[in-house]
Scaffold this motif. Sequence first.
Motif, short mmCIF file in Angstrom:
data_model
loop_
_atom_site.label_atom_id
_atom_site.label_comp_id
_atom_site.label_asym_id
_atom_site.label_seq_id
_atom_site.Cartn_x
_atom_site.Cartn_y
_atom_site.Cartn_z
N TRP A 205 20.89 42.76 98.58
CA TRP A 205 19.86 43.77 98.34
C TRP A 205 19.69 44.04 96.84
O TRP A 205 18.58 44.13 96.34
CB TRP A 205 20.22 45.05 99.09
CG TRP A 205 19.44 46.27 98.68
CD1 TRP A 205 19.92 47.40 98.09
CD2 TRP A 205 18.02 46.47 98.81
NE1 TRP A 205 18.92 48.29 97.86
CE2 TRP A 205 17.74 47.76 98.29
CE3 TRP A 205 16.98 45.71 99.33
CZ2 TRP A 205 16.45 48.28 98.26
CZ3 TRP A 205 15.69 46.23 99.30
CH2 TRP A 205 15.43 47.50 98.78
N GLN A 206 20.79 44.15 96.12
CA GLN A 206 20.74 44.40 94.69
C GLN A 206 20.06 43.24 93.96
O GLN A 206 19.29 43.44 93.02
CB GLN A 206 22.15 44.63 94.15
CG GLN A 206 22.77 45.93 94.65
CD GLN A 206 24.25 46.05 94.31
OE1 GLN A 206 24.93 45.05 94.03
NE2 GLN A 206 24.78 47.27 94.34
N ARG A 207 20.35 42.02 94.42
CA ARG A 207 19.73 40.84 93.80
C ARG A 207 18.23 40.83 94.06
O ARG A 207 17.43 40.50 93.19
CB ARG A 207 20.37 39.57 94.37
CG ARG A 207 19.94 38.28 93.67
CD ARG A 207 20.52 37.06 94.36
NE ARG A 207 21.97 37.16 94.42
CZ ARG A 207 22.69 36.88 95.50
NH1 ARG A 207 22.09 36.51 96.62
NH2 ARG A 207 24.00 36.96 95.46
N TYR A 208 17.85 41.23 95.28
CA TYR A 208 16.43 41.31 95.63
C TYR A 208 15.72 42.33 94.75
O TYR A 208 14.63 42.07 94.22
CB TYR A 208 16.28 41.68 97.11
CG TYR A 208 14.85 41.94 97.52
CD1 TYR A 208 14.00 40.90 97.90
CD2 TYR A 208 14.33 43.24 97.52
CE1 TYR A 208 12.68 41.13 98.25
CE2 TYR A 208 13.02 43.48 97.87
CZ TYR A 208 12.19 42.43 98.23
OH TYR A 208 10.88 42.67 98.56
N CYS A 209 16.32 43.50 94.60
CA CYS A 209 15.73 44.55 93.77
C CYS A 209 15.57 44.08 92.33
O CYS A 209 14.53 44.31 91.70
CB CYS A 209 16.59 45.81 93.81
SG CYS A 209 16.53 46.70 95.37
N SER A 210 16.59 43.43 91.80
CA SER A 210 16.54 42.95 90.42
C SER A 210 15.44 41.92 90.24
O SER A 210 14.67 41.97 89.27
CB SER A 210 17.90 42.35 90.04
OG SER A 210 17.86 41.81 88.73
N HIS A 211 15.33 40.99 91.17
CA HIS A 211 14.33 39.93 91.07
C HIS A 211 12.90 40.48 91.14
O HIS A 211 12.00 39.99 90.47
CB HIS A 211 14.53 38.91 92.20
CG HIS A 211 13.57 37.75 92.14
ND1 HIS A 211 13.62 36.78 91.16
CD2 HIS A 211 12.53 37.42 92.95
CE1 HIS A 211 12.65 35.90 91.36
NE2 HIS A 211 11.97 36.27 92.45
#
Length: 285
Positions: A205-211
């Motif tokens: 989820w954090q990676r998705y938000c960052s991207h």
Amino acid sequence: AAIKQIETIGKVWIIPCIGRKKASDLCDGDIQKILDKAAAKGRSKKTIQDINGTINKFLKWCRRNKKTAYRPDDVHIPASARLKGKSVLQPDDLIKLLSSDKTEYKGKEIVDEYIHSYRLEVLTGIRPGELRGLRVEDIEGERVNIRRSINVHGETTKGKNENAVRSFVLSDLAREELEAQLREHPSESGFVFELPHQVTYRKHWQRYCSHNKIAPVTLYELRHTFVSVAKMLPVGEVKQLVGHSKSMDTFGVYGHALDGEDVQTAQKINGLFERIISPEKPAEK
């Protein structure tokens, strides 16, 4: 889960602060020292209240069993402790979540395999543990029956409170996400979402938000986002959707199933989200 929380409080806050001191030797200064340290570390008022509550329960047990007569009477929650605010996705970020399914992995842009779970959380207000425990047989047409929750320790429970077992009708947007999940990721175990360990899931989820340049919020705050969007509905309707209403019974005797009010609620929810992601264009002059 409660036992693990008590163990954590003991290991993280109590023992490092006052050591293995006898219960009969404790004083208000010892307890205050623990609470002050938690506040100094930036812990929320709720966390410090939990620590203090655990200590008081232990001392009550000690008094009952004649281990000590000590009773804290001059201990307080530090004024510096504040209630932790709840973050929610703002409209621009909500639009990104409902329109982009891409994330980044090892420098490459790929489709996020958990995109439908993120979206279903924000579109229904379902708790992360309830999402993890959702099985294919819990879905009956456009109706979802919440029967169980799987907590952070992998334990299956009936949910956070007595009203967590409930039933609701999916909005059109939520139904589309659920259908896409079942179509793209056919279940082999019976669970709708084959989610990894919570730490791994959170990293995805954090990676998705960052991207996608989405302001970071926790997965549980997707539920807060739903409640924030739905706040324009009558309070009773929102509470029934998210499992907070004291008057709501289990889905077996769920009144709205008889008169169609839950279908109307689903349509209202859909309209609220549609209004955010597809705002009307201003009339041309």
